[in-house]
Write a protein that holds these residues in place. Structure first.
Motif, PDB file in Angstrom:
ATOM      1  N   GLN A 101       0.926  -1.115  -0.062  1.00 46.73           N
ATOM      2  CA  GLN A 101       0.047  -0.007  -0.010  1.00 46.73           C
ATOM      3  C   GLN A 101       0.982   1.417   0.066  1.00 46.73           C
ATOM      4  N   ASP A 102       1.948   1.267   0.262  1.00 47.12           N
ATOM      5  CA  ASP A 102       3.184   2.374   0.053  1.00 47.12           C
ATOM      6  C   ASP A 102       3.233   2.805  -1.439  1.00 47.12           C
ATOM      7  N   LEU A 103       2.908   1.990  -2.250  1.00 45.71           N
ATOM      8  CA  LEU A 103       2.698   2.185  -3.608  1.00 45.71           C
ATOM      9  C   LEU A 103       1.790   3.125  -4.137  1.00 45.71           C
ATOM     10  N   VAL A 104       0.586   3.370  -3.259  1.00 43.88           N
ATOM     11  CA  VAL A 104      -0.651   4.164  -3.606  1.00 43.88           C
ATOM     12  C   VAL A 104       0.047   5.636  -3.823  1.00 43.88           C
ATOM     13  N   SER A 105       0.482   6.225  -3.115  1.00 50.10           N
ATOM     14  CA  SER A 105       0.906   7.521  -3.068  1.00 50.10           C
ATOM     15  C   SER A 105       1.707   8.059  -4.289  1.00 50.10           C
ATOM     16  N   PRO A 106       2.698   7.153  -4.747  1.00 52.98           N
ATOM     17  CA  PRO A 106       3.583   7.873  -6.057  1.00 52.98           C
ATOM     18  C   PRO A 106       2.476   7.239  -7.051  1.00 52.98           C
ATOM     19  N   ALA A 107       1.737   6.123  -7.117  1.00 52.37           N
ATOM     20  CA  ALA A 107       0.986   5.791  -8.347  1.00 52.37           C
ATOM     21  C   ALA A 107      -0.047   6.905  -8.428  1.00 52.37           C
ATOM     22  N   ALA A 108      -0.591   7.536  -7.380  1.00 49.88           N
ATOM     23  CA  ALA A 108      -1.861   8.689  -7.527  1.00 49.88           C
ATOM     24  C   ALA A 108      -1.023   9.736  -8.290  1.00 49.88           C
ATOM     25  N   LYS A 109       0.022  10.073  -8.100  1.00 49.58           N
ATOM     26  CA  LYS A 109       0.792  11.197  -8.732  1.00 49.58           C
ATOM     27  C   LYS A 109       1.047  10.857 -10.301  1.00 49.58           C
ATOM     28  N   TRP A 110       1.182   9.645 -10.625  1.00 51.21           N
ATOM     29  CA  TRP A 110       1.458   9.200 -12.062  1.00 51.21           C
ATOM     30  C   TRP A 110       0.013   9.395 -12.674  1.00 51.21           C
ATOM     31  N   LEU A 111      -1.271   8.971 -11.761  1.00 54.40           N
ATOM     32  CA  LEU A 111      -2.697   8.767 -12.345  1.00 54.40           C
ATOM     33  C   LEU A 111      -2.828  10.306 -12.483  1.00 54.40           C
ATOM     34  N   ALA A 112      -2.450  11.117 -12.036  1.00 51.46           N
ATOM     35  CA  ALA A 112      -3.035  12.540 -11.887  1.00 51.46           C
ATOM     36  C   ALA A 112      -2.486  13.137 -13.417  1.00 51.46           C
ATOM     37  N   LEU A 113      -1.229  13.003 -13.481  1.00 48.24           N
ATOM     38  CA  LEU A 113      -0.597  13.357 -14.992  1.00 48.24           C
ATOM     39  C   LEU A 113      -1.545  12.602 -15.810  1.00 48.24           C
TER      40      LEU A 113
END
Length: 243
Positions: A101-113
């Motif tokens: 679940q530590d991957l959620v934060s960076p993944a959210a930034k990639w998704l936002a782009l």
């Protein structure tokens, strides 16, 4: 000043590490150079309906891939942040099955782009739902974690149970595209107590992986049954035939 000293002390004790291999990196929740090169990010010309990368330069015009021309999508636009291969596949599987679940934060930034072309005023974000038995076994819905983090990052409304999956229909591994669509027909429904939240509003559906698009299609139809004005879809990773 005090806050900066505390942060410096924390970094000395707990230095930032690559979210993939664990090597030291400059900032938290980042990738080291080799892992970044092995994580295929999607950019440039993409299919406007499913987000798969396409050959050629981007000239500002909306184009579609062969699959989307052969199988028209019920949603408006679709995007993905990563190609589902190499390190991107390992990261997605770590989030999905490895409790990363530590991957959620960076993944959210990639998704936002990736989500920029999909955003609309008054949009509500919702995840692709899991059946309650699968949710019980897994303990969390990775799509819901991604959707919540994305909504927070973009300051959008979020509803974790906008849609429901009343019946468990098993894995779709090994099925053809046609079989996937047949299996997912009417598999997802609007939550009867949440239908008002998407009535006359644009909806952004979020999932971890898009393969055939059958799951997104079923979820989109459910949104339109609840009178959503528009539906766009967003996946962390897109399976690409020629990747």
């Amino acid at each position: 000043m005090v806050k900066e000293k505390i942060q410096t002390a924390i970094r000395l004790v707990f230095p930032a590490r690559c979210i993939s291999c664990g090597d030291l990196v400059e900032s938290d929740f980042g990738l080291c150079g080799p892992c970044w090169r092995d994580t295929p990010m999607i950019g440039g010309l993409v299919c406007d309906s499913c987000g798969v990368p396409l050959p050629g330069p981007y000239d500002g015009q909306a184009v579609e891939c062969d699959d989307c021309m052969q199988t028209p999508r019920p949603w408006g636009q679709g995007r993905a942040a990563l190609i589902y291969k190499d390190n991107a596949r390992r990261l997605v599987l770590g989030l999905k099955h490895g409790d990363r679940q530590d991957l959620v934060s960076p993944a959210a930034k990639w998704l936002a782009l990736a989500a920029k072309p999909l955003l609309r005023p008054n949009m509500i974000v919702a995840p692709i739902p899991l059946h309650r038995l699968r949710l019980l076994r897994r303990r969390y819905n990775q799509a819901a974690l991604l959707a919540q983090a994305l909504a927070r990052h973009l300051n959008l409304d979020f509803c974790p149970d906008l849609l429901v999956r009343p019946h468990q229909r098993g894995s779709m591994d090994g099925l053809t595209q046609e079989e996937r669509f047949e299996k997912m027909e009417n598999a997802i429904r609007p939550h009867t107590s949440r239908m008002h939240k998407m009535a006359a509003r644009p909806v952004l559906l979020v999932d971890d992986v898009m393969t055939s698009g059958a799951t997104f299609a079923a979820a989109t139809e459910a949104c339109f049954k609840a009178r959503a004005r528009e539906v766009n879809v967003l996946a962390l990773a897109r399976v690409a035939k020629d990747a």
